[in-house]
Design a protein around this motif. Structure first.
Motif, PDB file in Angstrom:
ATOM      1  N   HIS A 180       6.980  -3.509  13.772  1.00 54.62           N
ATOM      2  CA  HIS A 180       5.935  -4.172  13.193  1.00 54.62           C
ATOM      3  C   HIS A 180       5.745  -3.725  11.872  1.00 54.62           C
ATOM      4  O   HIS A 180       4.818  -2.830  11.202  1.00 54.62           O
ATOM      5  N   PRO A 181       6.650  -4.022  10.898  1.00 57.36           N
ATOM      6  CA  PRO A 181       6.883  -3.485   9.705  1.00 57.36           C
ATOM      7  C   PRO A 181       6.279  -3.925   8.321  1.00 57.36           C
ATOM      8  O   PRO A 181       6.600  -4.044   7.430  1.00 57.36           O
ATOM      9  N   THR A 182       4.969  -4.489   8.835  1.00 63.96           N
ATOM     10  CA  THR A 182       4.114  -4.874   7.873  1.00 63.96           C
ATOM     11  C   THR A 182       3.536  -3.899   6.613  1.00 63.96           C
ATOM     12  O   THR A 182       3.296  -4.233   5.592  1.00 63.96           O
ATOM     13  N   ALA A 183       3.773  -2.488   7.013  1.00 61.88           N
ATOM     14  CA  ALA A 183       3.409  -1.575   5.885  1.00 61.88           C
ATOM     15  C   ALA A 183       4.540  -1.855   4.703  1.00 61.88           C
ATOM     16  O   ALA A 183       3.994  -1.034   3.747  1.00 61.88           O
ATOM     17  N   ILE A 184       5.404  -2.573   4.757  1.00 64.24           N
ATOM     18  CA  ILE A 184       6.331  -2.563   3.643  1.00 64.24           C
ATOM     19  C   ILE A 184       5.456  -3.341   2.523  1.00 64.24           C
ATOM     20  O   ILE A 184       5.669  -3.231   1.430  1.00 64.24           O
ATOM     21  N   MET A 185       4.540  -4.181   2.935  1.00 61.92           N
ATOM     22  CA  MET A 185       3.592  -4.935   2.120  1.00 61.92           C
ATOM     23  C   MET A 185       2.765  -3.907   1.248  1.00 61.92           C
ATOM     24  O   MET A 185       2.506  -3.957   0.068  1.00 61.92           O
ATOM     25  N   HIS A 186       2.195  -2.889   1.857  1.00 55.89           N
ATOM     26  CA  HIS A 186       1.482  -1.988   1.231  1.00 55.89           C
ATOM     27  C   HIS A 186       2.000  -1.014   0.358  1.00 55.89           C
ATOM     28  O   HIS A 186       1.698  -0.852  -0.866  1.00 55.89           O
ATOM     29  N   GLU A 187       3.582  -0.629   0.678  1.00 55.06           N
ATOM     30  CA  GLU A 187       4.386   0.018  -0.156  1.00 55.06           C
ATOM     31  C   GLU A 187       4.840  -0.530  -1.302  1.00 55.06           C
ATOM     32  O   GLU A 187       5.170  -0.126  -2.525  1.00 55.06           O
ATOM     33  N   LEU A 220     -15.895   9.106  -5.760  1.00 53.31           N
ATOM     34  CA  LEU A 220     -15.117   9.135  -4.503  1.00 53.31           C
ATOM     35  C   LEU A 220     -14.132   7.551  -4.588  1.00 53.31           C
ATOM     36  O   LEU A 220     -12.943   7.710  -4.289  1.00 53.31           O
ATOM     37  N   TRP A 221     -14.753   6.436  -4.596  1.00 55.08           N
ATOM     38  CA  TRP A 221     -14.071   5.230  -4.481  1.00 55.08           C
ATOM     39  C   TRP A 221     -13.148   5.087  -5.663  1.00 55.08           C
ATOM     40  O   TRP A 221     -12.077   4.495  -5.440  1.00 55.08           O
ATOM     41  N   ARG A 222     -13.592   5.497  -6.508  1.00 56.27           N
ATOM     42  CA  ARG A 222     -12.589   5.394  -7.840  1.00 56.27           C
ATOM     43  C   ARG A 222     -11.486   6.207  -7.593  1.00 56.27           C
ATOM     44  O   ARG A 222     -10.174   5.702  -7.852  1.00 56.27           O
ATOM     45  N   SER A 223     -11.590   7.402  -7.109  1.00 58.15           N
ATOM     46  CA  SER A 223     -10.316   8.167  -6.592  1.00 58.15           C
ATOM     47  C   SER A 223      -9.305   7.570  -5.487  1.00 58.15           C
ATOM     48  O   SER A 223      -8.291   8.106  -5.526  1.00 58.15           O
ATOM     49  N   TRP A 224      -9.826   6.769  -4.847  1.00 64.19           N
ATOM     50  CA  TRP A 224      -9.038   6.190  -3.864  1.00 64.19           C
ATOM     51  C   TRP A 224      -8.637   4.513  -4.472  1.00 64.19           C
ATOM     52  O   TRP A 224      -7.990   4.158  -3.353  1.00 64.19           O
ATOM     53  N   ALA A 225      -8.605   4.213  -5.484  1.00 58.96           N
ATOM     54  CA  ALA A 225      -8.283   3.240  -6.041  1.00 58.96           C
ATOM     55  C   ALA A 225      -6.881   2.727  -5.737  1.00 58.96           C
ATOM     56  O   ALA A 225      -6.386   1.423  -5.312  1.00 58.96           O
ATOM     57  N   SER A 226      -5.737   3.453  -5.923  1.00 54.61           N
ATOM     58  CA  SER A 226      -4.311   3.316  -5.679  1.00 54.61           C
ATOM     59  C   SER A 226      -4.057   2.735  -4.324  1.00 54.61           C
ATOM     60  O   SER A 226      -3.211   1.899  -3.988  1.00 54.61           O
ATOM     61  N   GLU A 227      -4.673   3.535  -3.199  1.00 54.50           N
ATOM     62  CA  GLU A 227      -4.654   3.215  -1.666  1.00 54.50           C
ATOM     63  C   GLU A 227      -5.060   1.890  -1.415  1.00 54.50           C
ATOM     64  O   GLU A 227      -4.717   1.239  -0.777  1.00 54.50           O
ATOM     65  N   ILE A 228      -6.232   1.627  -2.031  1.00 58.95           N
ATOM     66  CA  ILE A 228      -7.256   0.436  -1.674  1.00 58.95           C
ATOM     67  C   ILE A 228      -6.153  -0.668  -2.378  1.00 58.95           C
ATOM     68  O   ILE A 228      -6.260  -1.714  -1.570  1.00 58.95           O
ATOM     69  N   ALA A 229      -5.843  -0.385  -3.515  1.00 60.66           N
ATOM     70  CA  ALA A 229      -4.936  -1.502  -4.294  1.00 60.66           C
ATOM     71  C   ALA A 229      -3.742  -1.902  -3.200  1.00 60.66           C
ATOM     72  O   ALA A 229      -3.466  -3.220  -3.119  1.00 60.66           O
ATOM     73  N   ALA A 230      -3.076  -0.784  -2.800  1.00 59.48           N
ATOM     74  CA  ALA A 230      -1.877  -1.272  -1.773  1.00 59.48           C
ATOM     75  C   ALA A 230      -2.613  -1.918  -0.681  1.00 59.48           C
ATOM     76  O   ALA A 230      -1.741  -2.923  -0.112  1.00 59.48           O
ATOM     77  N   ASP A 231      -3.509  -1.399   0.025  1.00 53.45           N
ATOM     78  CA  ASP A 231      -4.096  -2.481   1.308  1.00 53.45           C
ATOM     79  C   ASP A 231      -4.491  -3.633   0.848  1.00 53.45           C
ATOM     80  O   ASP A 231      -4.209  -4.544   1.810  1.00 53.45           O
ATOM     81  N   VAL A 232      -5.133  -3.821  -0.423  1.00 55.98           N
ATOM     82  CA  VAL A 232      -5.464  -5.230  -0.608  1.00 55.98           C
ATOM     83  C   VAL A 232      -4.312  -6.172  -0.861  1.00 55.98           C
ATOM     84  O   VAL A 232      -4.035  -7.199  -0.361  1.00 55.98           O
ATOM     85  N   GLY A 233      -3.172  -5.446  -1.500  1.00 59.86           N
ATOM     86  CA  GLY A 233      -2.010  -6.404  -1.445  1.00 59.86           C
ATOM     87  C   GLY A 233      -1.332  -6.663  -0.310  1.00 59.86           C
ATOM     88  O   GLY A 233      -0.888  -8.066  -0.240  1.00 59.86           O
ATOM     89  N   ALA A 234      -1.356  -5.578   0.706  1.00 61.80           N
ATOM     90  CA  ALA A 234      -1.014  -6.034   2.095  1.00 61.80           C
ATOM     91  C   ALA A 234      -1.588  -7.158   2.546  1.00 61.80           C
ATOM     92  O   ALA A 234      -1.174  -8.016   3.238  1.00 61.80           O
TER      93      ALA A 234
END
Length: 417
Positions: A180-187, A220-234
């Protein structure tokens, strides 16, 4: 020790490290020729040239020191320079071993062909977001490894050996998620967000969205932006499909899924899963994500927990729809004044759209090279959208996915270097 003895010892030590450098230059001893041959031509040549460039530079530095030693400088100066070369060697070795280990995974033909397919998926994912911006995607090198979560060593960042930048986006896919290699979209979205500068801009948008509730919560939410961006891209690239895999990876005891770790760019697992569920609800209406959301709400309900981190989850819950809106429908300079949903429309990966793709394509969905090159990301979403309820069904699904990935790479295999 006499000067003659000291110089003799220095010659022997320098000879050792020059010999080690020469061994390092034999890249076919780091990864077998048949493994290098599993890489697409451009990636293989670019990667080998990058590694050999660092090795040659180190060899030249050692040669200069050898000549200097014969010219008779104080032994203490030579020893300082020799220790510096030793440290440089270890840095170059770390770079060579990292890429060599990644390439060596392709020695087995079946796994090699699957990884080539995932390389193609990774570049297609980056292209989907970068091409509308007039930006070029870097090559991708996927490799399997142990553990729970995927990772990326971004193309263009400075490596350990100081010999230049990473020549490819090196993407770790965990072995358990090769099915289930969908994490590739996040990365790959990590790579995209870095190249177009979305992370900081999204951070400001998240803070502005949450600030009416609490300034500290907004930070807090500002500090999580890079991981949220990756989840949104996925999400915009694959829809619902990445969410079950994400939930499998980040689940744990209730105290752990609400834990906020200082300086960790990842949101707590509960908020991360619930935001992904909210994205699905916003764009697709009702669906299997509702069951996942209900399960996580029941399993890890933060309401009433006497824990500051759980209270952050409770305070954030009502803001998730606004956050989902800000992430996917708000325009950003990074995207040329457009929302990310204009670069990659989530409606194209809705369950309805994927079902129509599967129906209209019929048997050719998994056999047509034309469809594979035109719609690789949506076909991957079709093949990973369902969650099998028994091992036999899961095994059959994995076989279909891997057979398709093995046929995906558009170019013939190059010959070994």
């Amino acid at each position: 020790m006499t000067d003659r003895s000291e110089r003799g010892q220095l010659r022997a030590e320098l000879a050792h490290w020059r010999g080690a450098i020469a061994q390092l230059a034999d890249l076919d001893s780091v990864a077998a020729p048949e493994a290098w041959a599993q890489l697409e031509d451009y990636l293989r040549l670019r990667l080998r040239d990058r590694l050999l460039g660092s090795i040659r530079a180190l060899d030249a530095e050692a040669a200069v020191l050898a000549a200097s030693l014969e010219a008779g400088p104080p032994p203490e100066e030579v020893r300082v320079a020799l220790l510096r070369i030793r440290q440089r060697y270890l840095a170059v070795e770390a770079t060579v071993e990292f890429y060599g280990d990644a390439v060596q995974q392709r020695t087995t033909p079946r796994l090699g062909s699957i990884l080539r397919g995932l390389d193609t998926i990774a570049v297609d994912a980056m292209d989907a977001l970068l091409r509308p911006l007039g930006m070029e995607s870097p090559p991708a090198l996927t490799y399997p490894d142990k553990g729970l979560g995927a990772a990326v060593l971004r193309a263009g960042i400075r490596l350990w050996d100081r010999g230049g930048v990473s020549p490819a986006a090196a993407i770790k896919i965990t072995r358990h998620n090769l099915a289930h290699p969908t994490a590739i979209m996040h990365e790959t979205t990590h790579q995209v967000a870095h190249l177009c500068g979305w992370n900081a801009e999204l951070g400001r948008s998240l803070a502005a969205t949450v600030a009416p509730r609490s300034a500290s919560l907004a930070d807090l939410w500002r500090s999580w932006a890079s991981e949220i961006a990756a989840d949104v891209g996925a999400f915009v690239l694959s829809g619902w499909s990445p969410v079950p895999a994400l939930a499998n990876v980040v689940d744990g005891p209730t105290s752990a899924v609400h834990r906020i770790r200082p300086d960790d760019p990842h949101p707590p697992a509960w908020l991360r899963v619930m935001l992904n569920v909210e994205l699905c609800r916003m764009w697709f209406g009702r669906g299997p994500w509702d069951d996942l959301g209900e399960a996580w709400q029941s399993r890890h309900d933060p309401t009433g927990l006497d824990d500051p981190d759980a209270q952050v989850a409770t305070s954030s819950r009502s803001v998730l729809p606004a956050i989902a809106e800000a992430c996917t429908r708000r325009p950003y300079r990074a995207f040329g004044g457009r929302p990310i949903s204009e670069l990659a429309d989530p409606a194209r990966v809705s369950p309805v759209a994927l079902a129509e793709l599967s129906r209209a394509s019929g048997d050719s969905l998994l056999t047509s090279s034309f469809l594979a090159r035109r719609d690789s990301l949506r076909i991957l979403a079709v093949l990973t959208a369902e969650q099998p309820l028994d091992p036999a069904a899961a095994t059959a699904r994995t076989a279909r996915l891997h057979d398709w990935l093995a046929r995906l790479a558009p170019m013939p295999l190059p010959r070994a270097a």
